[in-house]
Design a protein around this motif. Structure first.
Motif, mmCIF file in Angstrom:
data_model
loop_
_atom_site.group_PDB
_atom_site.id
_atom_site.type_symbol
_atom_site.label_atom_id
_atom_site.label_comp_id
_atom_site.label_asym_id
_atom_site.label_seq_id
_atom_site.Cartn_x
_atom_site.Cartn_y
_atom_site.Cartn_z
ATOM 1 N N ASN A 76 0.822 -1.221 0.000
ATOM 2 C CA ASN A 76 0.000 0.000 0.000
ATOM 3 C C ASN A 76 0.852 1.266 0.000
ATOM 4 O O ASN A 76 0.385 2.333 -0.401
ATOM 5 C CB ASN A 76 -0.964 0.009 1.181
ATOM 6 C CG ASN A 76 -0.247 -0.065 2.530
ATOM 7 O OD1 ASN A 76 0.714 0.650 2.782
ATOM 8 N ND2 ASN A 76 -0.736 -0.937 3.402
ATOM 9 N N SER A 104 -0.855 4.014 -2.485
ATOM 10 C CA SER A 104 -1.757 4.901 -1.743
ATOM 11 C C SER A 104 -1.546 6.366 -2.107
ATOM 12 O O SER A 104 -2.386 7.216 -1.803
ATOM 13 C CB SER A 104 -1.566 4.709 -0.233
ATOM 14 O OG SER A 104 -0.227 4.995 0.133
ATOM 15 N N ARG A 105 -0.423 6.690 -2.773
ATOM 16 C CA ARG A 105 -0.164 8.071 -3.174
ATOM 17 C C ARG A 105 -0.975 8.491 -4.395
ATOM 18 O O ARG A 105 -1.016 9.660 -4.740
ATOM 19 C CB ARG A 105 1.328 8.250 -3.478
ATOM 20 C CG ARG A 105 2.222 8.098 -2.257
ATOM 21 C CD ARG A 105 3.676 8.218 -2.626
ATOM 22 N NE ARG A 105 4.078 7.163 -3.554
ATOM 23 C CZ ARG A 105 5.281 7.141 -4.146
ATOM 24 N NH1 ARG A 105 6.155 8.095 -3.937
ATOM 25 N NH2 ARG A 105 5.592 6.145 -4.956
ATOM 26 N N ASN A 106 -1.578 7.528 -5.058
ATOM 27 C CA ASN A 106 -2.399 7.832 -6.236
ATOM 28 C C ASN A 106 -3.776 8.312 -5.768
ATOM 29 O O ASN A 106 -4.506 7.599 -5.081
ATOM 30 C CB ASN A 106 -2.550 6.570 -7.105
ATOM 31 C CG ASN A 106 -3.193 6.871 -8.439
ATOM 32 O OD1 ASN A 106 -4.089 7.703 -8.553
ATOM 33 N ND2 ASN A 106 -2.727 6.176 -9.475
ATOM 34 N N ASP A 107 -4.121 9.565 -6.141
ATOM 35 C CA ASP A 107 -5.395 10.131 -5.690
ATOM 36 C C ASP A 107 -6.578 9.276 -6.106
ATOM 37 O O ASP A 107 -7.573 9.159 -5.384
ATOM 38 C CB ASP A 107 -5.563 11.553 -6.247
ATOM 39 C CG ASP A 107 -4.535 12.519 -5.660
ATOM 40 O OD1 ASP A 107 -4.012 12.214 -4.566
ATOM 41 O OD2 ASP A 107 -4.267 13.552 -6.298
ATOM 42 N N ARG A 135 -6.896 6.416 -3.579
ATOM 43 C CA ARG A 135 -6.834 6.734 -2.156
ATOM 44 C C ARG A 135 -8.060 6.245 -1.396
ATOM 45 O O ARG A 135 -7.973 5.872 -0.218
ATOM 46 C CB ARG A 135 -6.642 8.238 -1.980
ATOM 47 C CG ARG A 135 -6.223 8.643 -0.584
ATOM 48 C CD ARG A 135 -5.623 10.027 -0.585
ATOM 49 N NE ARG A 135 -4.328 10.049 -1.257
ATOM 50 C CZ ARG A 135 -3.686 11.170 -1.603
ATOM 51 N NH1 ARG A 135 -4.232 12.341 -1.342
ATOM 52 N NH2 ARG A 135 -2.514 11.108 -2.190
ATOM 53 N N ASP A 136 -9.206 6.231 -2.047
ATOM 54 C CA ASP A 136 -10.425 5.768 -1.378
ATOM 55 C C ASP A 136 -10.427 4.255 -1.176
ATOM 56 O O ASP A 136 -11.169 3.732 -0.341
ATOM 57 C CB ASP A 136 -11.660 6.165 -2.197
ATOM 58 C CG ASP A 136 -11.883 7.673 -2.204
ATOM 59 O OD1 ASP A 136 -11.344 8.346 -1.306
ATOM 60 O OD2 ASP A 136 -12.582 8.164 -3.110
ATOM 61 N N GLY A 154 -5.466 2.307 1.613
ATOM 62 C CA GLY A 154 -4.992 3.144 2.707
ATOM 63 C C GLY A 154 -3.798 2.527 3.384
ATOM 64 O O GLY A 154 -3.258 1.497 2.942
#
Length: 1021
Positions: free
Chosen positions: A156, A160-163, A166-167, A170
């Motif tokens: 992750n 997780s840095r990809n907008d 992100r949902d 985490g």
């Protein structure tokens, strides 16, 4: 028969639907006749390249216009009409076929926001390497590689840095959950790539393209019948269409000095690596001073007037300047320098070196021009490409991309150049206005238009461009501009595609295949009809009508399903004809049995049909099982063969069992009788009473010897693996002069840097050339694609062998050329697809055997039947493969083990089990009906009572396959030979292997018990 009315209803409906399907040919031919007339009037010819181009242009221009309407129902375009008809495959029509691998490597890198995490980069590289030979999909390979290297690091942290993720991802998301999300996103990407590629291909102007998705393997299969420009098709299929707009960074004194320092740095590094003291380098070097032009007021501008050179330490050019010529003022102000095509990759390797990059501005990014500089004054083709310096925003992404483009078209500019015209949405128009305003205000600075990382145009901006419209000029031809506009109109592919298998077939070879196939079809069908008339008399007429209806329904169903008919497909139709007779034979042989025991014709017909249903269903379900396995695991033509076989089996059962019963009942009711034999066939197989099981020990010994000998041949000699399994380039070359295979092989060893495989094709001076030269190479070599380099090497060797250089490389490589030595077909199979095909072939064989075992276990309620059948199938498969292993190389036709051979093996399995099930069905019937009799006698009686069906079906099938072998052409001979061997061995095994195993596993039930009259089974008496 119950439900006659329902059967008549379906028969009428099927005939009407099929006739309607065929009727689409009439308006289609009308449109194509108009195209013929247009091309003839325009060119004054009725053949040739100009005629074909004009004809294709006419059809392309009206392809989306209404040309036919069914009143109150539907209107049809030309493309719609062609979609309603049976399409011919490449081996029958000529054209191009490719298998595209959706590249998920770049997709994952994009999702990771170009992460430079060492573990991530290592896992990506390992997954790409493993994909060459592994069974799993790319996401699984990446996840496995990550786990091996992560050392506790969570996946992750990368995504997780990809907008956009992100949902879903985490800091607490497990690696397993991240893998699931990545696979879900990858599947969406593959499907979207497939959809967009289909839209692109629609713009290519090919009539009846065939595009299909193999989602399990991330493969897209594309067939483009009649395509005449393979290079153009490759561009359509592989171009990512990633359109970007950048500001440029003009070259200043700092940039020039950075180049010089980079050259010095690289030279010092090479000296140290060679063990030389860098102080021994030359004392002087060249430094270039930039002189800028002045405007009318005397102010300096960004335009370079000249670059003056002066000597400072070191005179010799270092590694960078030896392959990159710096801009001396002859090129645009954003051009760093020029280099030959073959040196571009090395230049970029130098410039991307971490130490070298630090010498240049942090926002500098380099891109090559898409096209070389113009030819020189002597007409030598350009081979020098310009290297531009672009301004990379802090985000690392282009300020404007093709995502904002809403419409793309092409047309001429006032200066005579052909341009691609773009319209953008409001947001794109706003960004473009801002970029052009800044460029114009900065002294007519350039902006760079980049397509797939190459600069297609770098125009100067004279003023702001508002309204969201612009044009791209880049020395395009009309065709190139149209193609680029079409690609941009569809949009950027979500993931890149890579051609891992490619075939090109010339129209002349396709025409030869059609002629030989039609000949084989007519001869085979005629022989079967004649035999049925001779053997069954009046009932033979019913069988003929059933077969004719069968063919009508098969072709109609294939057209409505959008199936592409290939050479293996025609082989499937021929095989279906032979096997379609089987249902008639099963029924008629049972009717003959009933007639021999004294029943009237109506009663014999009733009992003959009813007692045959179970056998027919069992026999055909097992064949459909094998065909379904082929359809699932096969690629391209093999999948088509499987579809033909499935449709043929279903149509055969319907016409022989249901429609045949209607015709027989009508005849018997009207005439009062019907003949099921003739004078010459009445007593054939009538009094057979052979103790087959007494030969079982001998047959076990004979079969064991054959199986062991086959295994020895397989493991010692091996197989003549076709390019499907070995990978490589395969060419069919027609020579204009007599040359031996050894002479051609010797001539090609030098250009290919290895000994190629040369096989003689059955026509004079025609050879199949297979080489692995550059098959693993994917990057351009000296500016040429690897397949072009291999083709040039082939041309060099063939020219040396024939001693004739009157044919140019362009003519030699054109499958439509007939004026001398040329290639008629090309095939490329990369190592990935070769491994995939081998794996699929193994899986198909295992699944087919397992499916048959389970079906027989369920259907016959006893493992002895399943074990007997599978043992017989193993026996048949090993012996057929062993004969191929033992015979290749000294028999005068191609015995390659390729996809067609695998289809033949699986067809042999289907045929063999079909034959075995018929015998098993009778054994089961006798064992259940005569429970007081010993199994030895009952099994012998069952074989005796079905021997006529076994011989008749085998004979008719061998008849049509033999015709296919003799008249079907070189490319189908190996397939037909495998079927011939398999049918003979399969017929033998159902009697001498499968049935004896059932007996040995059953136990002899009270063989001493006295027979009673009521308990005597019916035999063929």
């Amino acid at each position: 028969m119950q439900g006659k009315g329902l059967i008549k209803f379906f028969l009428v409906v099927m005939i009407l639907v099929t006739v309607a399907q065929y009727m689409f040919v009439i308006p289609t031919n009308a449109v194509e006749n108009d195209a013929d007339n247009y091309a003839q009037n325009l060119t004054g010819e009725d053949s040739g390249e100009a005629y074909r181009i004009a004809r294709a242009s006419y059809l392309d221009s009206i392809s989306d216009q209404e040309v036919f309407r069914l009143p109150l129902i539907k209107s049809y375009t030309y493309q719609d009409l062609k979609a309603q008809q049976l399409a011919l495959g490449l081996d029958l029509k000529g054209g191009m076929s490719v298998v595209l691998q959706v590249d998920l490597r770049e997709f994952l890198i994009s999702l990771a926001r170009n992460s430079k995490d060492p573990t991530f980069e290592e896992a990506i590289s390992a997954a790409s390497q493993a994909q060459q030979s592994a069974d799993d999909d790319y996401i699984t390979l990446f996840a496995d590689a990550w786990r091996e290297r992560a050392d506790g690091k969570q996946l992750n942290t990368i995504f997780s840095r990809n907008d956009a993720l992100r949902d879903q991802i985490g800091t607490n998301t497990s690696d397993a959950e991240v893998e699931r999300i990545l696979r879900e996103k990858a599947d969406e990407t593959v499907n979207l790539t497939y959809v967009m590629l289909r839209k692109r291909i629609d713009q290519l102007g090919v009539v009846q393209p065939n595009v299909s998705l193999d989602a399990e393997r991330d493969l897209i299969l594309v067939e483009l019948p009649g395509v005449e420009n393979p290079e153009r098709a490759r561009t359509f299929l592989q171009a990512a269409a990633n359109l970007e707009f950048y500001d440029v960074l003009n070259i200043d004194q700092n940039s020039v000095n950075a180049l010089v320092q980079a050259d010095q740095l690289l030279e010092r590094r090479q000296a140290l690596a060679a063990g030389r003291d860098s102080s021994e380098l030359s004392a002087t070097t060249t430094v270039m001073d930039t002189v800028y032009a002045q405007d009318e007021l005397g102010n300096l501008t960004d335009s370079i007037a000249s670059i003056e050179e002066r000597e400072v330490p070191r005179q010799t050019a270092g590694p960078l300047f030896s392959i990159l010529s710096p801009n001396n003022g002859s090129f645009g102000p954003a051009v760093v320098g020029i280099a030959e095509a073959g040196n571009r990759a090395q230049v970029m390797k130098y410039l991307n070196d971490p130490e070298v990059k630090r010498l240049f501005p942090r926002n500098a990014s380099f891109r090559w021009s898409a096209t070389p500089l113009d030819a020189d004054d002597q007409g030598t083709p350009g081979n020098l490409y310009q290297l531009y310096q672009l301004e990379l925003p802090r985000s690392g992404e282009a300020p404007l991309t093709g995502e904002y483009v809403t419409r793309a078209g092409s047309g001429p500019e006032p200066n005579g150049q052909v341009a691609v015209n773009l319209s953008m949405n409001s947001e794109g128009g706003r960004i473009w206005a801002r970029m052009t305003t800044a460029a114009a205000a900065d002294g007519n600075r350039q902006v760079a238009i980049v397509l797939d990382s190459q600069i297609v145009s770098a125009p100067r901006v004279n003023g702001p461009i508002t309204g969201g419209s612009t044009s791209i000029t880049g020395d395009f031809t009309v065709q190139e501009a149209t193609d680029l506009a079409n690609i941009l109109q569809v949009g950027r592919l979500p993931a890149r595609t890579q051609i891992i298998q490619e075939s090109i077939v010339g129209p002349s070879l396709g025409e030869a295949n059609i002629n030989s196939s039609i000949t084989a079809l007519l001869i085979g069908f005629g022989l079967v009809l004649a035999f049925m008339l001779f053997y069954y008399g009046g009932a033979g007429i019913v069988a003929i009508v059933s077969l004719l209806l069968n063919l009508v329904f098969i072709f109609g169903a294939l057209a409505s399903l959008g199936t592409v008919l290939t050479l293996p497909g025609i082989a499937g139709i021929l095989l279906t004809i032979g096997m379609a007779v089987d249902a008639n034979v099963i029924i008629y042989e049972r009717v003959r049995e009933e007639l021999r025991v004294g029943k009237t014709v109506p009663n014999a017909v009733r009992d003959g049909f009813s007692n045959s249903y179970s056998t027919i269903i069992d026999a055909n379900i097992t064949t459909i099982l094998v065909a379904a396995v082929l359809a699932y695991f096969g690629l391209g033509p093999i999948k088509g063969f499987a579809v033909v076989l499935i449709v043929g089996v279903i149509a055969s059962v319907f016409t022989a069992v249901l429609v045949g019963r209607l015709m027989v009942d009508y005849w018997v009711e009207k005439k009062g009788t019907m003949t099921f034999w003739t004078g010459g066939s009445k007593n054939l197989f009538a009094d057979i009473n052979i103790n087959w099981l007494s030969f079982r020990k001998i047959s076990y010994v004979v079969s064991s010897v054959l199986v062991v000998a086959s295994l020895l041949a397989i493991f010692t000699r091996g197989f003549d693996l076709g390019v499907d399994f070995s990978g490589g380039y395969s060419y069919t070359v027609v020579l204009d002069k007599p040359v031996s295979a050894q002479e051609l092989r010797s001539a090609l060893e030098g250009p290919f840097q290895a000994t190629p495989t040369i096989k003689s094709v059955d026509s004079d001076n025609t050879y199949n050339v297979v080489t692995k030269y550059l098959i693993d190479e994917t990057n351009p070599i000296d500016g040429k694609e690897p397949q072009d380099v291999v083709l040039a090497a082939l041309y060099e060797g063939v020219t040396a062998a024939t001693g004739d250089n009157s044919v140019t490389l362009e003519q030699f490589s054109n499958p439509e050329f007939t004026g001398g030595t040329h290639i008629t077909s090309v095939s490329k199979v990369g190592p990935t697809i070769a491994d995939d095909i081998k794996r699929s072939a193994l899986e198909a064989g295992v699944v087919a055997l397992l499916g048959i075992f389970l079906y027989l276990l369920f259907r016959f309620k006893g493992k002895r039947y399943s074990m007997g059948a599978v043992a017989a199938l193993f026996h048949d498969t090993i012996i057929t493969m062993g004969i191929f292993a033992a015979c290749w190389g000294w028999i005068g036709f191609n015995m390659e083990v390729d996809q067609a051979f695998i289809a033949a093996i699986l067809t042999v399995i289907g045929y063999s089990i079909n034959d075995t099930v018929v015998v098993f069905d009778r054994i089961r019937e006798y064992l259940n009906s005569y429970t007081k009799r010993d199994s030895r006698t009952l099994i012998n009686d069952a074989i005796n009572s079905t021997i006529s069906r076994t011989v008749m079906t085998s004979f008719t099938t061998i008849l049509v396959v033999l015709v296919l072998f003799l008249f079907g052409g070189a490319s189908i001979k190996g397939f037909a030979f495998a079927l011939l061997v398999g049918i003979v061995v399969g017929t033998y095994s159902s009697i001498f292997i499968a049935s004896p195993i059932v007996y040995d596993l059953s136990g002899d039930r009270d063989a001493k018990e006295v027979k009673t009259e009521a308990d005597t089974p019916v035999t063929t008496t």
